[in-house]
Write an enzyme that holds these catalytic residues in place. Structure first.
Site: not given
Length: 136
Positions: A50-53
């Site tokens: 759920g994190c882009e990074s």
């Protein structure tokens, strides 16, 4: 909700910062304080989705309180993670479950700087913490 000594210090430091540039520098400094995770801890099982990074989170209960450690490949996000970690440090499970993340970052003067993707990523980290705590 109780604030740990470290969270109170963070709040004081960030509210005294004059403007975004100073807060951004502080974020980089706080991110440098994160205890590094080992290669084994940077596993797919510890990755927060759920994190882009890339973000990894590990946690363990110690004397009835949760201790979390986190890492990211993104510098700014490491600072935000450090601020999230100091906010949840030592919280009992029910307080962690009830934590208002947008309010914490707004108090720090960082609310407007959180892009929707960063906000979603931090919420995913908090959700993972809640899952870990709820599983005990």
């Amino acid at each position: 909700m109780s604030l740990s000594a470290h969270a109170a210090q963070a709040l004081e430091t960030f509210t005294q910062a004059a403007g975004w540039e100073q807060r951004a520098r502080l974020l980089m400094q706080w991110g440098g304080r994160l205890e590094p995770l080992s290669e084994a801890e940077r596993s797919e099982a510890n990755r927060v989705h759920g994190c882009e990074s890339l973000v990894w989170l590990v946690g363990a209960a110690k004397d009835g309180h949760w201790q979390f450690r986190a890492a990211s490949d993104a510098r700014l996000l490491r600072g935000l993670l450090a601020l999230l970690l100091v906010r949840v440090e030592g919280l009992p499970g029910p307080e962690l479950q009830a934590l208002d993340l947008p309010d914490w970052f707004a108090q720090l003067g960082l609310g407007r700087q959180l892009s929707p993707s960063r906000s979603n990523g931090l919420n995913a980290v908090l959700q993972r913490m809640r899952e870990l705590v709820g599983g005990v």
